[in-house]
Design a protein around this motif. Structure first.
Motif, PDB file in Angstrom:
ATOM      1  N   HIS A   1       0.908  -1.143   0.124  1.00  0.00           N
ATOM      2  CA  HIS A   1       0.280   0.035   0.118  1.00  0.00           C
ATOM      3  C   HIS A   1       0.607   1.215   0.092  1.00  0.00           C
ATOM      4  N   ARG A   2       2.227   1.083   0.195  1.00  0.00           N
ATOM      5  CA  ARG A   2       3.275   2.154   0.200  1.00  0.00           C
ATOM      6  C   ARG A   2       3.684   2.591  -1.148  1.00  0.00           C
ATOM      7  N   PHE A   3       3.257   1.656  -2.090  1.00  0.00           N
ATOM      8  CA  PHE A   3       3.657   1.931  -3.451  1.00  0.00           C
ATOM      9  C   PHE A   3       2.674   2.238  -4.613  1.00  0.00           C
ATOM     10  N   GLY A   4       2.748   3.187  -5.465  1.00  0.00           N
ATOM     11  CA  GLY A   4       1.785   3.336  -6.300  1.00  0.00           C
ATOM     12  C   GLY A   4       1.580   2.243  -7.598  1.00  0.00           C
ATOM     13  N   VAL A   5       0.663   2.385  -8.335  1.00  0.00           N
ATOM     14  CA  VAL A   5       0.492   1.266  -9.446  1.00  0.00           C
ATOM     15  C   VAL A   5       1.441   1.278 -10.446  1.00  0.00           C
ATOM     16  N   GLU A   6       1.884   2.542 -10.960  1.00  0.00           N
ATOM     17  CA  GLU A   6       2.900   2.662 -11.703  1.00  0.00           C
ATOM     18  C   GLU A   6       4.478   2.257 -11.020  1.00  0.00           C
ATOM     19  N   GLN A   7       4.610   2.486  -9.762  1.00  0.00           N
ATOM     20  CA  GLN A   7       5.981   2.032  -9.374  1.00  0.00           C
ATOM     21  C   GLN A   7       5.984   0.472  -9.397  1.00  0.00           C
TER      22      GLN A   7
END
Length: 425
Positions: free
Chosen positions: A102-108
């Motif tokens: 949850h600490r990372f975005g979809v693009e990351q």
């Protein structure tokens, strides 16, 4: 979670592939490397060569680590956002593990996945955020759930300290901290900022989710910063004698790691920090978590912070200090966290408060939801039934040749952007 991930990584490493485990902070990445190396033992570690790669490493260290990764010599790579860099090249990335996803975005997440040839992906989280819950329901993820706590944990009690209504409770908070130290335990104090006087200071540091009350936090800055709280506690009679230290994101990786190691060894009684300690920090002797201005944090973040205590036979205590008034959304959010330790229940609370996000795009909160009539919590049974029907239809007719109406509806509804978004999830 770490053991599950390691077992999976070893299967990939055994077949000659590389694994990448990405963590949101350097503190957590370093801890993962140490625990993985310890669990593997010297012989297996020498064979798979676990390697750490972070942005705070010196140039020579990073160059050596990058060479081991690019050559395929290291088959288990642990790192932070440095793994996403164009300069980080894998020889054969076959398995991606995203910890605290949850600490990372979809693009990351997609950037790391794209460094391999369609690698397997395992995402780990203790508290799913709304968009994750929605994608679990709608998407094609296989979900494994660990609902039991590790053996030997004494549990956590959580209390709200409403200092706007009861100002005297603020002093009592520090008395409780001193009492826990007198018992031989250690205390975390979490602040929403490094320096409350710094106008440019972000309200919540290192946060992977949008601020819960954007208007409020934009209008009024935080009252308690790490620096102000450290100065205040140094003057408080009940805490002045304690061994205190600060920890925040402006420190170097080496400084942060040194402080956390000292805290783990019991050399620090009270650690005043930002949310850099939110995930993965494991100090069994820490008994108390004090979160100042708790209403500035999201539900899942409060739950993660609380999880840093009560990790052994020592009973945990979490004090949510807030000046939010009763009946306000901010106060309701804090009280919801105090009411339960069940991360699944809190995920649903979070989902109701923030929405499921754009399930056909990249938005991770509900403001841009693509759902018109459907709601993930209210209609969960209907969604599950629809997915079963879809599975049956695709099993017998993958190209939907016998379902021209459905094929036409999908063609009309899903443009290139939505199709790309679904492939990333």
């Amino acid at each position: 979670k770490t053991l599950v991930a390691l077992r999976a990584m070893l299967q990939v490493a055994e077949s000659g592939g590389q694994c990448a485990l990405i963590a949101p902070t350097e503190v957590l990445a370093g801890q993962h490397l140490r625990s993985i190396t310890k669990m593997l033992g010297p012989e297996t570690s020498a064979e798979v060569m676990p390697t750490l790669l972070t942005g705070q490493m010196t140039a020579p260290e990073r160059r050596r680590a990058s060479l081991r990764v690019a050559s395929g010599q290291s088959r288990i790579v642990v790192g932070t956002h440095a793994l996403l860099s164009d300069k980080t090249i894998f020889a054969d990335l076959a398995f991606v593990v995203v910890d605290e996803q949850h600490r990372f975005g979809v693009e990351q997440r997609e950037t790391l996945r794209a460094k391999g040839n369609n690698p397997h992906v395992l995402v780990l989280t203790a508290t799913p955020i709304p968009r994750t819950v929605a994608m679990t329901v709608f998407g094609d993820l296989d979900v494994s759930t660990i609902r039991t706590m590790p053996a030997g944990r004494a549990g956590i009690q959580t209390f709200v300290a409403p200092i706007a209504e009861k100002p005297a409770w603020f002093s009592r908070v520090w008395q409780r901290a001193a009492e826990e130290v007198d018992k031989g335990h250690q205390v975390f104090v979490v602040c929403p900022a490094i320096d409350a006087q710094d106008a440019a200071e972000p309200v919540i540091e290192d946060d992977g989710e949008p601020g819960p009350d954007g208007e409020d936090t934009a209008r009024k800055g935080p009252r308690f910063g790490v620096e102000q709280v450290a100065a205040r506690l140094a003057r408080e009679p009940v805490t002045a004698k304690l061994r205190m230290q600060t920890l925040h994101g402006r420190m170097t990786g080496e400084e942060k790691d040194g402080i956390m190691r000292a805290f783990a060894r019991g050399e620090i009684d009270l650690l005043i920090a930002t949310t850099v300690i939110e995930v993965g920090v494991d100090v069994p002797n820490a008994s108390t978590m004090i979160i100042l201005e708790a209403d500035r944090f999201g539900v899942s973040q409060l739950h993660q912070l609380r999880g840093r205590v009560g990790r052994s036979g020592v009973p945990g205590l979490c004090l949510l200090v807030t000046d939010a008034m009763p009946g306000t959304p901010a106060r309701e959010r804090v009280e919801a966290v105090a009411a339960t330790l069940d991360g699944f229940e809190l995920a649903e609370v979070d989902l109701e408060l923030r929405g499921e996000g754009d399930v056909l795009g990249g938005a991770q909160s509900g403001a841009r939801s693509s759902l018109k009539l459907l709601r993930v919590i209210k209609d969960a049974a209907l969604i599950a039934r629809a997915r079963d029907i879809a599975d049956d239809a695709l099993a017998g007719d993958p190209a939907l040749e016998r379902h021209p109406g459905l094929a036409a509806a999908l063609q009309d509804r899903l443009g290139m952007e939505e199709r790309a978004a679904l492939r990333k999830n």
